[in-house]
Every structure is written in C-alpha cells, then in structure tokens.
Design an enzyme around this catalytic site. Structure first.
Site, PDB file in Angstrom:
ATOM      1  N   ASP A 263      36.674  49.776  45.755  1.00  0.00           N
ATOM      2  CA  ASP A 263      35.596  48.947  45.253  1.00  0.00           C
ATOM      3  C   ASP A 263      34.302  49.549  45.801  1.00  0.00           C
ATOM      4  OD1 ASP A 263      35.275  45.352  44.728  1.00  0.00           O
ATOM      5  OD2 ASP A 263      33.982  47.038  44.158  1.00  0.00           O
TER       6      ASP A 263
HETATM    7  C1  GLC Z   1      31.510  45.118  42.611  1.00  0.00           C
HETATM    8  C2  GLC Z   1      32.798  44.426  42.258  1.00  0.00           C
HETATM    9  C3  GLC Z   1      33.676  45.227  41.355  1.00  0.00           C
HETATM   10  C4  GLC Z   1      32.808  46.065  40.445  1.00  0.00           C
HETATM   11  C5  GLC Z   1      32.132  47.091  41.313  1.00  0.00           C
HETATM   12  C6  GLC Z   1      31.136  47.944  40.518  1.00  0.00           C
HETATM   13  O1  GLC Z   1      31.098  44.818  43.905  1.00  0.00           O
HETATM   14  O2  GLC Z   1      33.579  43.900  43.323  1.00  0.00           O
HETATM   15  O3  GLC Z   1      34.503  44.322  40.627  1.00  0.00           O
HETATM   16  O4  GLC Z   1      33.590  46.705  39.450  1.00  0.00           O
HETATM   17  O5  GLC Z   1      31.455  46.522  42.419  1.00  0.00           O
HETATM   18  O6  GLC Z   1      30.089  47.154  40.079  1.00  0.00           O
END
Ligand code: GLC
Length: 743
Positions: A263
């Site tokens: 993430d």
């Molecule tokens: C965010 C989310 C994730 C998302 C990523 C990119 O913090 O937790 O679901 O795809 O970052 O935006």
C-alpha cells in the site's frame, strides 16, 4: 525444383533471422515463464532494482534498454482516478479523464449476483485500459467487522463466502481486458483508526475462516495478478512485508504467482521488504523529487538501500530475482499484452452497467402499507424530497476511491426526471451536513452554502410535508471525514447532522414517509417504527439518481440483500461488546485483539438471546413475494468424498416479476470445535414471473461442511449430523433438511 529449394532456404533464413531478431521475452507465442527467464537473464542488477519500486506516484519503471515498458497503476475499485502530477497527490488538470463512477462494492455485494460482478469487472477494466492503466488498485475484500470502519463501502460485507463468490467474477472481468487487479488490503485492515500501526491479534481459526477466504478465492479461483499489502501489522510485522501473510500463506499455501504491491507508504523496513514477500514498493515517504539531491524514488527500501545490502553481502540476489520474475510476469500479462485491445471510456454500455448493478443492489429494508412503489404518474400529486443527500455529489470524497466523473445524477434529479406530467416534486434541505465538496483537488462544483438555521430548515421541511402526498427523505452518510471515509472511522452508529430529529418531525405530519439511506455502513434508526418504508441505497455513483428513481417508482423491483448486519445498537456488534476496537490514535504500535473470533456479523447475532438485529444479514424485500417449498436432499448420508444436492422450489406469489436470492446455510450439529449456528455456503438469484415456480439446487460437498482446525492447520469436515437450511435471509428461514456425513 531448384527454384523451390531457393525459396525454401530463403524462407528458412528469414525465419531464423526473424527468430534471431525476436528475443524470447518479446515472443508472445512462448510460455510466459520462459519469457520471464529470458528477460531476467538479460537484466543488470541495477535494472532489476529499478523494476521493483515506484518511479512516480502511480507508476514503476520497466527496462528501457530492453523495451520492457513501465507499469501504470490507478485507483480505484469504483472507477478510474483522475490523473495526478508525477510526484503529487494533486490533480494534473487533465480534461480527458472524467470517468464513470460505478456503484460502491457494498452495492455490488448486495446484488448477490455473480453476473453483475463480472459485468462490473469487465466495464471498469475497459475504462482502465482506455486510460492506459495496467493495474487497477482494487477490489477491496476486507471483512466488515465493525459498522464504524470508514472503508466498508469499498468492500463486500461481513461474510467470507459471499465476498469470495462475488470477488472472483469481478477479478476475471477486469483481467479479461489485460488489466491486472490488485486485491486489497491484504490482510486484516478492518478499521481505519490507527491503520498504520494497528497490530491485529487474531487466532488462526478466525484468520483462516473469516479474514482470508475472500482473498484466497480471488487468488486461487480468480487468478488475481497482484495483491496489495495492507498498512496494519500482523504478528508485529507490517502486512506489506509480512513473512506469515505473504511468504507462508499467499505464496506458500496458496501458490500465488503474481506480484505483491505495497500500500502507499506501507513499507517500513528494508530487510523485511527484501525477505518478507514484497515485490513492488509504492508510495514510500521520501523527500519527493524537489529537494532531494537525486531521484528520491531511488531512496525507496527496495531501491538503492537494497542494492547496498546486496553489494555488502548482507543479502543475496535470490529474493531479488523472485521479485523481478513476479513484476515481469505482471508486465507481460498487462502492458506487454499486445492482444488486449484499447478498452472504452464513458460509454453508454458502462452507464447502463452502472445503472443495472445499482438497480440489483438497492435493498428494500421495510415497506409497510405499500408505501412503495411511489406513483410518479398521478397528475396533481405532490412529492416532497428532503435531505442534503438528495443533492450532494457523492462521487467526490471518501479517500483514494474518490473520482472525477463525467456526470452524476443526484437522487433529486433522478426523481424529477422520472416524475410524470402534472406531478410536483418539491425539495426541502431539512438540515445542513457537509457543505464541502473537494478531494485531492477534485471539486464537486456545488455551492451547498446555507444561511438559514437548523430550525428554519426543519420548519420549512415540516410545513411542506403537511400537504405532500408522499415524503421521501434521502439521508445517511456522505463520505466526509468520519462519515464513510478512508483514514477515519465513524464515531458512532447514529446518523450525523441531527437527521433523526428531522425524520421524526416529518413522521409526525405524514403517514407516507420513505427513508432512503445512502451509506456504506449500517446506521441506527431510532425512528424505524414511525417510517413506512426504508431503502438501503449505497453510494451508487454516476447513475445514483436514476437507480433510486427506478426503484422508488417500481420501474425496477428491488432485489438486493444486505451483505452485512444492521445492529440495532453498536453494542450488539461483538467488535464493540467484546472488543477490541480502538477509537483513539496512539503514537506507536497498538494491539487490537479480535476477541469475538469467528463470531462476526450474523454468526454472532444468531447466538444472542436478548438482542436481534435491526435488519439481518441477507435481508431484502421485494415488491412481490416468494414462497418456498420443502427442501429435499438427494443423499441422506454423504460419503466422505461424496456430494449431495439440496433442491427447493420457489414460487413468485405476488403480482409483479421479481428476483429472489435463495440462501443456503449449513449447520453442523456436532463438531469437535464450536461452530456458528449456521454459515452461508450457497446462494442463487433467480427471476420469477408472477405465479412462476423454479427449482433451485445447491451442491454440497466436504468443502461446504468443513471448518479450519488450527491444531492440524487444515480444513476438516467431521462425520456426523448436519442441516441444510434454505432461507430468504439469515433471520428468515424457509426450510431445513437433515443429512449426515459418513465416517
Ligand atoms: C491508499 C489506500 C489504497 C490506495 C492507495 C493509492 O492509501 O489505502 O487503497 O489504492 O493508497 O491511492
């Protein structure tokens, strides 16, 4: 003859020349693993390092020298996020990236219709492909453990079987486009408070029976090409580099051959990132491209720090090659997949898909005195619509799934469009909620500013309700902070902004009050006895207003079923009565123990003697009615590896065509470990005309009867007595049939 030989030798020469010119890794006729090995063998260690971490906010580099292209990722699960600057979260200001917002995944889950899941995946995959994206950062399948979780609207409810069955067709639909899914957030990301430092403490049986199955289905049945590690910790290791979740379970036990993507900002430790299964690092906090002395993306854990570890002998290169193999495979399956077409964007088909999915996902929770459907075609009638959610854009906000849409039909617009000649649709705001409308630089463009006081707004709504034939209150949450929004949870089960007060006041002056709840979570409804009808309407996206009008008018007969329990009060939810759920931020790691174990949602509700849900898992009414015959099973004693079929006749006993989702639950009457009263193990959605009867059949096998034995670390089905339960909802059982599993 000579001529033929000359031609043949020329052809052979050309072929060998051609094959000499087309390296194996570029030859799509070759098996993908062969191509991967060939590419790997041609790469330098520096090129390998560059391949396994981001080069910008949402992209990672390929291997320019070899003609291996970059990989472009995009949020989110409900539509394609607008373009941002290279190294920023903020908008790049493109004018060609306004998309279709499909319904939130809770709505998709509420359709209980795998066909809708495939249609959804196909459609959003086409939008991603058209926008030049290779990896869609979705779907999310974290289990709904508490109704306060800010991101439940992005997920598929409380039951692992339902989420597992619904995520597979979505994955297949997206990947048929040559676009990878990135199933998230693996794993145990079940609330947003302290999401970066919550260390989840959960027993193995609960992990395997509740929190893993949907991911396992996405990987083993859907063949997901990538998985996103979550922010939280499990066994003191961050999930995005976690030896247990990634090495042992995902790649070991499940045989996942795709890439694990962190993430954004979920990578915290270089050594763990190397050793514990992370393949592609994104979003790590560095000092950006501005002040850094060099490209700060090189400073990622899997960047130069990793290269340094290799050079000084701290680690070898076997993990590096494994990561590179997985990322190369992801690129070959997507960016280098020459047969994947060009997708499509904002097409009529995509709007039609959004509307169809929404129409199958709206849940009719209550309908007394046939308050619904509303007659929108009676000249002279007066319909009053109340509530900020009738006009407020819902596609902007909520976190990373926020979108810039080509259009969003509001509930009020949809209702006004549907109202026939001579029907007056009035509007009263009723209260003021959140007048903002911006996320990451995308603005709703709405001016929701209000000068009148709460009392004036309430008085206006009540006085207009007095002479309306029907009052439709469009309420709920709105994806603002603490109201169904990433990185924040709700602070309670109740509706915000004093909506309860407005609803109760309206109920005093009308005997036809319809409440439409827009949310991704259960909400408390203290006024439930004073309201004739209740619809759960989700965040439906671009077609919200059309879908809500379709269902309110009866143009679409509602057929959704709840994918999660609506507790009457928060304490009826075990995450809050037993705990632990944390409502406070703390600086360092905070342990949260899932004390309720496997008893999540209806599994808990079924055991309570004193309390019962406001609305149960699987509940959903129709404008028609269905009767069930007696269920029968073709084998009373199933052999250890045998199967049985449970069948039941279902009849539409009403006046209009409708869809019913028949649910099959299994009850184990004697097990060596405690089990829930019943567990969902099958469902089938059927459409029936008035008077029509259909026979619905379910196949039962040992998998349907098994539970996870943590001592033996495997799923086992114990011989003994079972019951197959057919139901219209988890609290609306229509028949049972006993059977046995033989020794
Ligand atoms: C965010 C989310 C994730 C998302 C990523 C990119 O913090 O937790 O679901 O795809 O970052 O935006």
């Amino acid at each position: 003859m000579r001529k033929a030989l000359c031609v043949l030798s020329a052809l052979l020469a050309t072929a060998s020349l051609a094959s000499a010119q087309t390296p194996v890794y570029l030859d799509e006729t070759k098996p993908i693993d062969e191509r991967v090995e060939d590419a790997l063998s041609r790469m330098t260690v520096e090129e390998k390092i560059k391949l396994i971490h981001a080069q910008s906010k949402f992209s990672s580099s390929g291997v320019p020298r070899l003609g291996i292209p970059e990989l472009w990722t995009t949020d989110g699960p409900h539509g394609i996020r607008p373009e941002v600057f290279w190294d920023e979260w903020d908008q790049a200001g493109w004018t060609n990236d306004s998309c279709v917002a499909f319904p939130a995944l809770t709505c998709l889950a509420a359709t209980w219709n795998e066909e809708m899941a495939h249609l959804y995946g196909k459609s959003i995959g086409e939008e991603a492909l058209y926008r030049g994206k290779d990896v869609l950062l979705g779907p999310g399948v974290n289990i709904y453990r508490t109704p306060l979780n800010g991101r439940n609207f992005e997920y598929m409810g409380e039951d692992p079987y339902l989420a597992g069955e619904m995520v597979v067709p979505y994955v297949i639909g997206v990947q048929e486009n040559g676009v990878a899914v990135c199933v998230k957030h693996f794993a145990l990301n079940n609330h947003e408070v302290n999401r970066h430092n919550t260390n989840v403490v959960v027993d193995d049986r609960t992990l395997y029976e509740i929190y893993l199955p949907a991911f396992k289905a996405a990987v083993q049945k859907g063949h997901a090409w990538s998985v996103m590690g979550s922010y939280n910790l499990y066994k003191e290791q961050h999930a995005s580099h976690n030896e247990y979740l990634l090495n042992d379970i995902l790649k070991g036990e499940w045989g996942f051959d795709g890439a694990v993507i962190s993430d954004w900002g979920a990578t915290h430790d270089t050594y763990q990132a190397v050793k514990n299964g992370l393949d592609l690092e994104f979003g790590t906090g560095t000092d950006g491209l501005h002040s850094a002395s060099r490209n700060s993306y090189d400073n990622y854990h899997l960047g130069l720090p990793y290269l340094d570890m290799i050079k000084d002998g701290t680690v070898g290169t076997e993990e590096l090659d494994d990561k590179v193999r997985r990322v190369l495979k992801l690129i070959f399956r997507t960016a280098m997949n020459s047969g994947r077409g060009f997708g499509s964007f904002c097409s009529d088909e995509h709007y039609a898909a959004a509307r169809r999915i929404g129409g199958e996902g709206v849940v009719l929770l209550k309908n007394e005195g046939d308050a619904l459907p509303v007659d929108f075609d009676k000249p002279g009638s007066k319909i009053l619509v109340v509530g900020e959610n009738a006009v407020k854009m819902m596609t902007v906000g909520g976190g990373s799934s926020s979108l810039k849409v080509q259009r969003e039909i509001s509930p009020l617009e949809g209702i006004r469009e549907r109202a026939g000649e001579g029907v007056e649709v009035m509007y009263a705001r009723g209260y003021v909620g959140d007048v903002s409308g911006e996320y990451n630089g995308v603005t709703s463009g709405q001016d929701l500013s209000e000068t009148r006081s709460g009392e004036e707004l309430l008085a206006e709504a009540v006085s207009m309700a007095r002479d309306a034939d029907c009052v439709i209150f469009i309420g709920g949450l709105n994806k603002s902070v603490n109201q169904d929004c990433e990185d924040s949870d709700r602070k309670g089960l109740g509706l915000p902004y004093d909506q309860d007060k407005v609803i109760s006041a309206l109920a005093e002056v009308t005997d036809r009050l319809v409440y439409v709840n827009i949310s991704g979570n259960a909400v408390a409804m203290p006024w439930i006895d004073d309201v004739e009808a209740v619809l759960q309407a989700w965040y439906i996206g671009s077609e919200a207003g059309h879908v809500i009008a379709d269902v309110l008018s009866g143009d679409v007969n509602p057929s959704g079923k709840l994918p999660f329990t609506f507790p009457a009060v928060l304490e009826d939810c075990p995450a809050h009565s037993l705990g632990e759920y944390t409502g406070v931020h703390v600086r360092d790691t905070v342990d949260i123990e899932y004390k309720e174990g496997i008893y999540v949602g209806y599994r808990w509700a079924d055991m309570q003697k004193k309390s019962k849900p406001l609305f149960a898992f699987g509940h959903g009414l129709s404008y028609t009615s269905f009767s069930y015959g007696k269920p029968v099973i073709d084998v009373k004693k199933i052999s250890p590896d045998g199967k049985a079929t449970v069948s039941v006749d279902v009849t539409n006993t009403g006046q209009v065509e409708g869809k019913e989702t028949v649910q099959l639950y299994i009850s184990d009457k004697s097990s060596s470990l405690p089990r829930p009263v019943k567990e969902l193990k099958g469902f089938r959605k059927i459409s029936l005309k008035p008077g029509e009867t259909a026979t619905v059949s379910f196949e039962i096998d040992r998998e349907s009867l098994s539970f996870f034995d943590p001592e033996r670390h495997e799923w086992i089905a114990e011989p003994g007595k079972f019951e197959a339960i057919v139901a219209s909802a988890s609290d609306d059982i229509r028949g049972k049939v006993a059977f046995e599993l033989a020794e």
